[in-house]
Design an enzyme around this catalytic site. Structure first.
Site, short mmCIF file in Angstrom:
data_model
loop_
_atom_site.label_atom_id
_atom_site.label_comp_id
_atom_site.label_asym_id
_atom_site.label_seq_id
_atom_site.Cartn_x
_atom_site.Cartn_y
_atom_site.Cartn_z
N ASP A 1 -3.67 7.30 4.51
CA ASP A 1 -3.19 5.95 4.83
C ASP A 1 -3.93 5.41 6.06
O ASP A 1 -4.41 6.19 6.88
CB ASP A 1 -1.68 6.03 5.09
CG ASP A 1 -1.02 4.67 5.16
OD1 ASP A 1 -1.64 3.68 4.71
OD2 ASP A 1 0.11 4.59 5.66
N GLU A 2 -3.98 4.09 6.21
CA GLU A 2 -4.60 3.43 7.38
C GLU A 2 -6.00 3.99 7.64
O GLU A 2 -6.36 4.30 8.79
CB GLU A 2 -3.71 3.60 8.63
CG GLU A 2 -2.29 3.07 8.48
CD GLU A 2 -2.20 1.56 8.51
OE1 GLU A 2 -3.26 0.90 8.46
OE2 GLU A 2 -1.07 1.04 8.56
N LYS B 1 0.82 -1.21 0.00
CA LYS B 1 0.00 0.00 0.00
C LYS B 1 0.85 1.27 0.00
O LYS B 1 0.49 2.26 -0.64
CB LYS B 1 -0.97 0.01 1.19
CG LYS B 1 -0.34 0.14 2.55
CD LYS B 1 -1.38 0.11 3.64
CE LYS B 1 -0.75 0.14 5.02
NZ LYS B 1 -0.05 1.39 5.32
N THR B 2 1.99 1.26 0.69
CA THR B 2 2.84 2.47 0.72
C THR B 2 3.38 2.76 -0.68
O THR B 2 3.47 3.91 -1.10
CB THR B 2 4.00 2.30 1.72
OG1 THR B 2 3.45 1.94 2.99
CG2 THR B 2 4.78 3.59 1.88
N ARG C 1 2.17 -10.51 10.47
CA ARG C 1 3.50 -9.88 10.61
C ARG C 1 4.59 -10.84 10.14
O ARG C 1 5.72 -10.43 9.88
CB ARG C 1 3.81 -9.53 12.09
CG ARG C 1 2.92 -8.52 12.79
CD ARG C 1 2.64 -7.29 12.00
NE ARG C 1 1.43 -7.43 11.21
CZ ARG C 1 1.12 -6.67 10.16
NH1 ARG C 1 1.94 -5.74 9.74
NH2 ARG C 1 -0.01 -6.85 9.50
N GLN D 1 -7.88 -5.06 9.41
CA GLN D 1 -6.82 -4.64 10.33
C GLN D 1 -7.25 -3.47 11.21
O GLN D 1 -6.42 -2.72 11.72
CB GLN D 1 -5.55 -4.28 9.54
CG GLN D 1 -4.93 -5.46 8.82
CD GLN D 1 -3.59 -5.11 8.21
OE1 GLN D 1 -2.58 -4.97 8.89
NE2 GLN D 1 -3.57 -4.95 6.89
#
Length: 677
Positions: free
Chosen positions: A212-213, A30-31, A616, A243
């Protein structure tokens, strides 16, 4: 650029025709999408300085800015705004806050300063009561609920009491010309709602927004975004409903639904290819999250191959669990010729870290602890930092308020409120205002006297701090305020002795630094804002990472251990204090009671938390649970987490497979002997 992107990423980057929601699964790049979309906007002729990328943490903003800087070279004045929500709020209020009656150099209260004001408003010395109220007020502010509405809708007497304190607290902040962390979002919303010309100016300044997020936004942040994008609706929101793990601090998944309602032409694009984890890990994650209701159906997939099987290790006790994890970690590292930094141990609450730390120390394994309390967050260190901040900048009102009231010197809330109100009218700091002649008409002589005595003392110390050896000035400062006496007067001897030792260690460190650098105390004080970074070990050090699951979000590790996979712990039973989850905090009043469906919602959020933990891991994942766990001096029987079953993992041991403390110790001893050879 496009050769490195998958089709969904390319679509997300190229879509510029209206509002866009990118559902970005864990590890789906995503970044990369956000930064390359910014480049795409610039290439399409969009003014670079009119683009804003908003995220939640300073670290994420810094990483994004660095990545963007490597992709496109721009003069500083032409660079896109890459900022946290709160940093953007500060910019808006510094520029236009006077429209709300704020002076340009208003102060920002930290959590500790705010809790102190609330203690006074509640008439209590109990810090936990103040923290509980602080959390409730934060939720109100994040939902854009003002004090009057909070009082009108209070469910019980306790909530009425907190709502009354909220009103007093808000009035005190206005008098002090100060804002708290939540106001950095709430006040800009009010600014844009009440002042059309300001709203138009900011919409012109930020003509395209990327967020973002997005799943972590609360109602207040959503309203800020909606007001900023206006009718043009030129934005891209990037997030993952699977998430969303911050419901307890006001984040709401409803914001994902609201986007579709408020922006009917919203384009939804899903990123489902995972670049992080092996297939076995993703299969477990997909099976787990399938038990939650879906806003946007998706399924992660990977080209990384099956990888190591996901392992479940039952243990007799928490001691056996810690020893087993450490022995497995050592053996795995030895076999793979890996680094300690390749490994992370994740847990639901900070209280689980102690026994793991002990096992790691015993084996002399280096580790970095994340998500716990920093040395510089301790009250006694913050007290001394307040004096140093004031020496460096006497315009620092929060530092002034903390220093003038610690230790007690006859300056109370009434005096400070009067001084703050007058300082606001004069558009200057409280420190400068107390020396003005006009103060004598606003504050009674008996109240003004201790204020000015304190101010003269600070000025004397500041004069010496520029000229004399730092060590002597520091010692004289502590002696003059009798800080040691203050500690022993406000806590029992054992606690006070521990706090004084912390102060002594900090002062010794400051003296050593001043000697090494040849700097004065004033020069040291001017860098005091950086001091909170000093106790953080180098993130690049070769060390095992110990962290809460909340604090692990956004990180990835080749090999992950998740400990405490038990009912009551993960998912937790609802009574685990919030300082045990992420950062210091408190339970919401009435936790576990209230609206129907709350229990189901809690389990869904806990499931998302486990999903974050599982995703993770890149190459190997080990989950452990205990047959009995120690709480205090008692041992309590445990059962494996329902999440293990949901992942279709065998939680029950084969015959003789449960790890006992003796077996774990024996394995460690054998491993030590082997490594020694």
């Amino acid at each position: 650029m496009s050769a490195q992107l998958n089709p969904a990423q390319r679509e997300a980057i190229r879509y510029l025709d209206g509002p866009c929601l990118v559902i970005a699964g864990a590890g789906s790049g995503k970044t990369r999408v956000i930064t390359q979309k910014i480049v795409r906007l610039i290439e399409a002729g969009f003014p670079s300085r009119a683009i804003g990328a908003i995220t939640f943490t300073n670290k994420a903003a810094q990483e994004m800015a660095e990545r963007l800087g490597k992709m496109v070279k721009l003069p500083e004045a032409e660079r896109p705004l890459v900022s946290t929500f709160h940093s953007l709020g500060v910019q808006m209020l510094r520029r236009d806050g006077q429209a709300l009656g704020l002076k340009r150099n208003f102060s920002i209260l930290d959590s500790d300063d705010a809790a102190g004001i609330l203690q006074t408003a509640l008439g209590t010395t109990d810090r936990k009561v103040a923290r509980n109220a602080q959390h409730r007020i934060s939720l109100w502010k994040n939902a854009l609920v003002d004090p009057d509405t909070a009082a009108a809708n209070a469910a019980d007497e306790l909530e009425h009491q907190v709502a009354r304190a909220y009103r007093d607290y808000a009035a005190t902040l206005v008098a002090y010309q100060a804002v708290d962390f939540d106001d950095l979002i709430g006040l800009p919303v009010r600014l844009l709602r009440e002042h059309d010309e300001v709203a138009r100016a900011w919409r012109e300044k930020l003509r395209y927004l990327l967020v973002d997020e997005y799943q972590d936004t609360n109602a207040c942040q959503y309203e800020l975004l909606k007001m900023l994008v206006g009718p043009r609706a030129a934005f891209t929101a990037v997030g993952d409903d699977d998430q969303s793990i911050y419901g307890w601090r006001g984040a709401t998944l409803e914001n994902l639904n609201r986007l579709s309602t408020d922006f009917p032409n919203l384009k939804v694009i899903k990123l489902e290819q995972n670049y992080r984890s092996s297939v076995n890990i993703l299969t477990a994650a997909n099976r787990l999250i399938a038990h939650n209701p879906k806003l946007h159906e998706k399924k992660l997939w990977s080209e990384h191959g099956p990888g190591d099987p996901v392992i479940v290790v039952p243990c007799d006790s928490d001691e056996a669990e810690a020893e087993s994890v450490v022995s497995r970690l050592q053996a795995h590292k030895f076999e793979r010729r890996g680094k300690f930094a390749d490994y992370a141990i994740l847990y639901r609450g900070n209280h689980q870290a102690r026994i793991v730390e002990q096992a790691l120390r015993k084996e002399k394994i280096p580790y970095v602890l994340s998500g716990g309390q920093s040395f510089f967050e301790r009250a006694e260190i913050r007290d001394l930092l307040a004096y140093l901040r004031l020496l460096a900048n006497d315009d620092d009102d929060p530092a002034f308020i903390r220093a003038v009231t610690t230790p007690k010197r006859g300056v109370g809330t009434t005096t400070l409120t009067a001084l703050g109100t007058y300082a606001g009218e004069r558009h200057q700091s409280m420190f400068a205002t107390m020396f003005e002649l006009g103060c004598e008409q606003r504050i009674a002589p008996r109240q003004l006297e201790p204020l000015r005595e304190f101010g003269e003392f600070v000025n004397r110390i500041a004069w010496r701090a520029q000229r004399e050896p730092a060590a002597q000035v520091l010692d004289d400062l502590l002696s003059a305020i009798d800080y040691r006496g203050h500690l022993f007067a406000t806590a029992d001897d054992k606690v006070a002795a521990g706090r004084w030792q912390n102060v002594s260690d900090f002062v010794d460190w400051l003296k050593k630094r001043a000697e090494e650098e040849g700097s004065t105390l004033l020069q040291l004080a001017q860098t005091v804002s950086l001091l909170s970074q000093l106790d953080r070990k180098d993130a690049d050090a070769d060390a095992v990472r110990l962290t809460t699951i909340h604090a692990s979000k956004g990180l990835e590790f080749p090999h992950v251990f998740i400990v405490g996979c038990e009912e009551g712990l993960l998912p937790h039973h609802g009574g685990l204090a919030r300082e045990e989850t992420e950062e210091a905090g408190a339970d919401e009043p009435g936790e576990g009671k209230g609206r129907p469906g709350r229990e189901a919602a809690r389990i869904e959020e806990e499931r998302r938390l486990m999903y974050v933990a599982v995703t993770r891991a890149q190459r190997s994942l080990t989950l452990t649970w205990c047959r009995e766990r120690k709480r205090g001096r008692e041992k309590y029987p445990q059962v494996p987490s329902r999440f293990l079953t949901e992942m279709q993992l065998d939680a029950q041991p084969k015959a003789g497979a449960t790890v006992s403390a003796d077996a774990a110790k024996a394995k460690l001893a054998g491993l030590r002997a082997m490594l020694a050879r």
